[in-house]
Design a protein around this motif. Structure first.
Motif, PDB file in Angstrom:
ATOM      1  N   ASN A 190      -4.636   6.726   6.681  1.00 47.95           N
ATOM      2  CA  ASN A 190      -4.560   5.539   5.824  1.00 47.95           C
ATOM      3  C   ASN A 190      -4.088   4.312   6.598  1.00 47.95           C
ATOM      4  O   ASN A 190      -4.526   3.189   6.315  1.00 47.95           O
ATOM      5  N   PRO A 212      -6.738   2.807   1.196  1.00 45.47           N
ATOM      6  CA  PRO A 212      -6.217   4.150   1.492  1.00 45.47           C
ATOM      7  C   PRO A 212      -6.797   5.183   0.537  1.00 45.47           C
ATOM      8  O   PRO A 212      -7.192   4.866  -0.586  1.00 45.47           O
ATOM      9  N   ILE A 213      -6.837   6.417   0.998  1.00 46.57           N
ATOM     10  CA  ILE A 213      -7.245   7.544   0.161  1.00 46.57           C
ATOM     11  C   ILE A 213      -6.026   8.450   0.017  1.00 46.57           C
ATOM     12  O   ILE A 213      -5.572   9.058   0.987  1.00 46.57           O
ATOM     13  N   LEU A 214      -5.485   8.530  -1.185  1.00 53.40           N
ATOM     14  CA  LEU A 214      -4.230   9.234  -1.395  1.00 53.40           C
ATOM     15  C   LEU A 214      -4.436  10.665  -1.874  1.00 53.40           C
ATOM     16  O   LEU A 214      -5.492  11.019  -2.427  1.00 53.40           O
ATOM     17  N   ILE A 242       0.891   4.732   1.406  1.00 50.67           N
ATOM     18  CA  ILE A 242       0.105   5.341   2.489  1.00 50.67           C
ATOM     19  C   ILE A 242       0.154   6.864   2.463  1.00 50.67           C
ATOM     20  O   ILE A 242      -0.701   7.511   3.073  1.00 50.67           O
ATOM     21  N   THR A 243       1.111   7.449   1.775  1.00 51.52           N
ATOM     22  CA  THR A 243       1.102   8.896   1.544  1.00 51.52           C
ATOM     23  C   THR A 243       2.133   9.252   0.480  1.00 51.52           C
ATOM     24  O   THR A 243       3.171   8.597   0.358  1.00 51.52           O
ATOM     25  N   TYR A 254       0.828  -1.201   0.000  1.00 53.91           N
ATOM     26  CA  TYR A 254       0.000   0.000   0.000  1.00 53.91           C
ATOM     27  C   TYR A 254       0.866   1.256   0.000  1.00 53.91           C
ATOM     28  O   TYR A 254       1.822   1.355   0.782  1.00 53.91           O
ATOM     29  N   ARG A 275      -7.190   3.242   8.309  1.00 53.24           N
ATOM     30  CA  ARG A 275      -8.144   2.675   7.349  1.00 53.24           C
ATOM     31  C   ARG A 275      -7.761   1.240   6.978  1.00 53.24           C
ATOM     32  O   ARG A 275      -8.614   0.342   6.956  1.00 53.24           O
ATOM     33  N   ILE A 276      -6.493   1.017   6.703  1.00 57.12           N
ATOM     34  CA  ILE A 276      -6.049  -0.299   6.236  1.00 57.12           C
ATOM     35  C   ILE A 276      -6.056  -1.324   7.360  1.00 57.12           C
ATOM     36  O   ILE A 276      -6.605  -2.428   7.219  1.00 57.12           O
ATOM     37  N   LYS A 299     -10.302  -0.854   5.050  1.00 60.97           N
ATOM     38  CA  LYS A 299     -10.657   0.005   3.931  1.00 60.97           C
ATOM     39  C   LYS A 299      -9.414   0.336   3.112  1.00 60.97           C
ATOM     40  O   LYS A 299      -8.290   0.210   3.594  1.00 60.97           O
ATOM     41  N   TYR A 351      -0.524  12.911   7.319  1.00 64.74           N
ATOM     42  CA  TYR A 351      -1.174  12.375   6.121  1.00 64.74           C
ATOM     43  C   TYR A 351      -1.204  10.849   6.104  1.00 64.74           C
ATOM     44  O   TYR A 351      -2.121  10.253   5.526  1.00 64.74           O
TER      45      TYR A 351
END
Length: 340
Positions: free
Chosen positions: A311, A322-324, A255-256, A253, A314-315, A320, A307
């Motif tokens: 995430n 991540p929202i980047l 993550i930022t 993932y 979420r993970i 869920k 930031y």
């Protein structure tokens, strides 16, 4: 009895994960129910490594030759005076290299030893403290070293020690926190500054090799903090390789991306940042305070943690995706547009 989910984190990479800012940490960070794993006690023959509840410095001088570092029959409380971390350690802690603030002079990081190194700031304690503030607990190990490329983690003595410390960390944590769920084991990765010249294909293959090796010793997820600019625009290939690796591996993932958005003193930013440099991502390196040191500083680490934390939660805790952040590196945008 309710079982606490306590993930095990290993923070790995090169100098910006190690922590190599000019200024020391502004304050210690103390954890309520989270810990950093210290491997040295186990290397000295103790049954387990140690667990400490504070950050800064994070990590440890993992000397290659314990006799050279500590002498014959050392006391476990001894601190080595052996400097030259580049040659003499597998990995090392966060360090700071301020010499004189008035004339903006710094020391060589290689001049420090376990005894003389100061309270260097780095990323992990900010992430751990942030998780605690949201009601979560974890245990982490810091295994990083400045100026190493990705192959340092996949071949040779450095790779062997990385695997050894990680494996001992998992085993000792399972005993120390036997009432908790420690099955979630995550490799955090901030690296690539030394690999810009090697290109997209080689870096991506190296990521695949690293992750294959890491899974064999028990890691379950791979969290990448996208690398920042480090003097060469070719580092966009490393960024793209990291992005594509995460897209192609279900257990990896991003993550930022914000580390990629930090301004770099002296960089010609025309054609690099979409929309220019945002104020939030300025002064994240001590070079903007008059020093030659371009490493990420305390403000930068706090921004990355800010930031990354949503995430991570979420993970790991909400199952869920991540929202980047929106892509802002023009060479990556142009490459994507071309492929479309």
């Amino acid at each position: 009895m309710i079982e606490v989910k306590r993930p095990l984190f290993v923070f790995a990479g090169q100098s910006n994960m190690m922590g190599a800012a000019v200024y020391p940490a502004s304050r210690l960070i103390f954890f309520k129910n989270s810990y950093e794993y210290m491997h040295r006690a186990k290397r000295f023959g103790e049954v387990s490594g140690a667990f400490k509840n504070y950050g800064f410095p994070s990590g440890e001088f993992s000397y290659k030759n314990l006799t050279e570092a500590y002498g014959e029959n050392p006391d476990i409380s001894d601190k080595s005076k052996l400097s030259g971390y580049t040659q003499n350690t597998y990995f090392c802690p966060s360090m700071c290299n301020l010499k004189n603030d008035e004339d903006k002079s710094t020391d060589s990081f290689d001049s420090y030893s376990e005894e003389s190194a100061g309270m260097g700031v780095c990323l992990p304690p900010f992430i751990v403290k942030g998780l605690e503030e949201e009601g979560y607990a974890c245990v982490y190990a810091h295994i990083a070293k400045g100026s190493v490329n990705i192959k340092y983690y996949t071949q040779g003595d450095g790779a062997a020690y990385f695997c050894q410390k990680s494996s001992d960390f998992f085993a000792d944590s399972s005993v120390r926190f036997c009432g908790d769920d420690t099955s979630e084991r995550v490799l955090f990765w901030l690296q690539g500054e030394c690999d810009a010249q090697n290109g997209y294909d080689e870096y991506k293959k190296s990521l695949e090799k690293l992750w294959s090796m890491a899974k064999k010793i028990g890691f379950k997820k791979f969290f990448i903090i996208r690398v920042g600019y480090w003097g060469k625009e070719a580092i966009a290939d490393v960024m793209r390789a990291q992005e594509d690796f995460c897209k192609e591996n279900i257990d990896a993932y991003m993550i930022t991306r914000v580390c990629s958005y930090f301004a770099y003193k002296g960089q010609n930013m025309q054609g690099w940042f979409k929309g220019g440099t945002l104020p939030a991502f300025t002064y994240c390196r001590d070079s903007f305070y008059g020093f030659l040191n371009q490493h990420i500083n305390e403000k930068g680490f706090k921004v990355i943690a800010q930031y990354a934390l949503p995430n991570i939660i979420r993970i790991l805790f909400e199952n869920k995706a991540p929202i980047l952040e929106e892509e802002r590196i023009i060479p990556l945008i142009e490459k994507t547009d071309h492929l479309l």
